[in-house]
Design an enzyme around this catalytic site. Structure first.
Site, short mmCIF file in Angstrom:
data_model
loop_
_atom_site.label_atom_id
_atom_site.label_comp_id
_atom_site.label_asym_id
_atom_site.label_seq_id
_atom_site.Cartn_x
_atom_site.Cartn_y
_atom_site.Cartn_z
N ASN A 1 0.80 -1.22 0.00
CA ASN A 1 0.00 0.00 0.00
C ASN A 1 0.84 1.28 0.00
O ASN A 1 0.38 2.32 -0.43
CB ASN A 1 -0.94 0.01 1.21
CG ASN A 1 -0.22 -0.33 2.51
OD1 ASN A 1 0.43 -1.37 2.62
ND2 ASN A 1 -0.32 0.54 3.48
N CYS B 1 5.02 6.48 10.23
CA CYS B 1 4.02 5.43 10.34
C CYS B 1 3.17 5.70 11.56
O CYS B 1 1.98 5.48 11.59
CB CYS B 1 4.73 4.09 10.48
SG CYS B 1 3.82 2.77 9.76
N1 PMP Z 1 -3.67 -4.23 4.92
C1 PMP Z 1 -3.32 -3.25 4.07
C2 PMP Z 1 -2.41 -3.58 2.94
C3 PMP Z 1 -3.83 -1.96 4.22
O1 PMP Z 1 -3.47 -0.99 3.35
C4 PMP Z 1 -4.70 -1.69 5.30
C5 PMP Z 1 -5.24 -0.29 5.49
N2 PMP Z 1 -6.11 0.11 4.44
C6 PMP Z 1 -5.04 -2.74 6.16
C7 PMP Z 1 -4.49 -3.98 5.95
C8 PMP Z 1 -5.95 -2.54 7.34
O2 PMP Z 1 -7.20 -2.11 6.97
P1 PMP Z 1 -8.26 -1.66 8.09
O3 PMP Z 1 -7.62 -0.54 8.86
O4 PMP Z 1 -9.44 -1.23 7.32
O5 PMP Z 1 -8.52 -2.83 8.95
#
Ligand code: PMP
Length: 384
Positions: A151, A324
């Site tokens: 991400n 982060c």
């Molecule tokens: N995995 C990845 C690769 C992410 O980018 C994210 C955040 N969008 C998450 C897990 C966790 O998502 P959430 O905060 O919606 O649980």
């Protein structure tokens, strides 16, 4: 001032078509565990949504799909649920060095409780070191977690090759596909994936739903006992609005993926070629093996937070992978893992495009980045 939203990895708007589809479940819905008609309508909405998720990732059948509350929850169930269920076969877990914190932290937690946790390095583009994976993985490695794509730097991992190595030596491959789903095709059967995480909001669905795909035959147990919903793996009354919306979002994402990804690649590549013309400005992540909507950079001598706040004054919302956690002010573990020094990792800017972005916004974005970087460098104590 025209607002330009370029931070789709952090949060995405609900697609209006998804909202329209799911709205009735927000206003009027029974408990899917209730046998009367109202309850059964809710149950029906969940089952129809499950079919749409099956279709997005080419799962074997609907029984493989568990609805959860978020990607974080799916990652936790996948990792802890398999680690505890298979404790008699080994107490080792493995992830890449650039996983999301919702993968790394459950693994660290297992480590505190007696498991061995190893992390696999990546190269300067963020690609997993396959030879290190081969060396580290053992018969006792119950779950190896590698994300489909990152991400923060957009790099896509060679999941098929990783799957082969994991299944030659270890047991289960868990893949966090939160960033990749809906952008590039995912086929859990062809890719050789045992467990896969998806997030509703990263598909333009409502927040409050996630998915864990579990391949038939995978041994997993609940980590949160309760009323036994979702095959006993995710107890708690279901969020029908979010679940129904997630299915519809998955259907739209699948239908539009090809055309939308092509459109975004054109915008992405224009941004990359224009922005990297600036002095001491570099693309982070892989040039080609990267997500269609993802453009990430680092600028020498300046701080990501200042870039973010300056860009906001132009009405442009970007992200910075530099801090982060604002509590620790540590640079991103992803940028350190690709070999950047601390001071280099602090100067990062992440652009993640979405359905609202258009090619004619590129000029305005590039101008804002140029002016921002020049202004900040003039003020920078890091430039002698
Ligand atoms: N995995 C990845 C690769 C992410 O980018 C994210 C955040 N969008 C998450 C897990 C966790 O998502 P959430 O905060 O919606 O649980």
């Amino acid at each position: 001032m025209e607002k330009i939203y370029l931070d789709h990895a952090s949060a995405m708007p609900i697609d209006s078509r998804v909202y329209k589809f799911a709205e009735p479940y927000l206003l009027n819905v029974g408990n899917p565990s209730s046998l009367y008609e109202f309850g059964q309508e809710a149950k029906d909405a969940i089952e129809k949504s499950r079919i749409k998720i099956v279709d997005l990732i080419n799962a074997e059948n609907e029984k493989t799909i568990i609805f959860t509350g978020s990607a974080t929850e799916s990652n936790n169930i996948a990792i802890r649920g398999t680690a505890y269920r298979n404790i008699n076969e080994g107490k080792e877990v493995l992830s890449s060095a650039i996983e999301h914190i919702s993968v790394i932290n459950p693994m660290k937690d297992l480590q505190k409780n007696g498991w061995t946790y190893n992390s696999i390095p990546v190269d300067k583009y963020g690609i997993i070191d396959l030879s290190k994976l081969k060396k580290i993985i053992t018969k006792k490695t119950i779950v190896t977690s590698i994300m489909y794509a990152n991400n923060e730097i957009g790099t896509i991992e060679p999941i098929k090759e990783i799957s082969k190595i994991v299944h030659d030596e270890g047991k289960y491959l868990h893949v966090d596909a939160t960033a990749a789903a809906g952008r590039i095709p995912i086929d859990v059967q062809k890719d050789g994936i045992d467990l896969l995480t998806l997030s509703s909001n990263d598909l333009y669905g409502p927040r409050g739903a996630g998915v864990l795909y579990i391949k038939p035959g995978v041994k997993i147990q609940s980590i949160m006992p309760g009323g036994g919903q979702e095959r006993g793996l995710r107890s708690g009354t279901e969020n029908i609005f979010a679940i129904a919306g997630m299915g519809e979002a998955a259907k739209i994402a699948k239908n539009e993926m090809n055309a939308e990804s092509k459109r975004l690649i054109t915008i992405r590549d224009k941004l990359i070629s224009e922005i990297t013309k600036m002095d001491e400005t570099y693309l982070t992540g892989h040039q080609k093996q990267r997500l269609p909507h993802h453009a990430s950079f680092r600028f020498s001598h300046i701080e990501g937070e200042s870039i973010l706040l300056n860009m906001d004054m132009y009405g442009i919302q970007i992200a910075t992978g530099s801090a982060c956690s604002s509590k620790t002010l540590e640079p991103s573990h992803v940028l350190l893992a690709i070999g950047l020094k601390h001071e280099e990792a602090h100067g990062s800017m992440v652009i993640t495009l979405g359905r609202s972005n258009k090619i004619n916004q590129v000029q305005k974005i590039v101008k804002a980045v140029n002016e921002t970087v020049i202004r900040l460098r003039k003020l920078s104590p890091l430039i002698k």
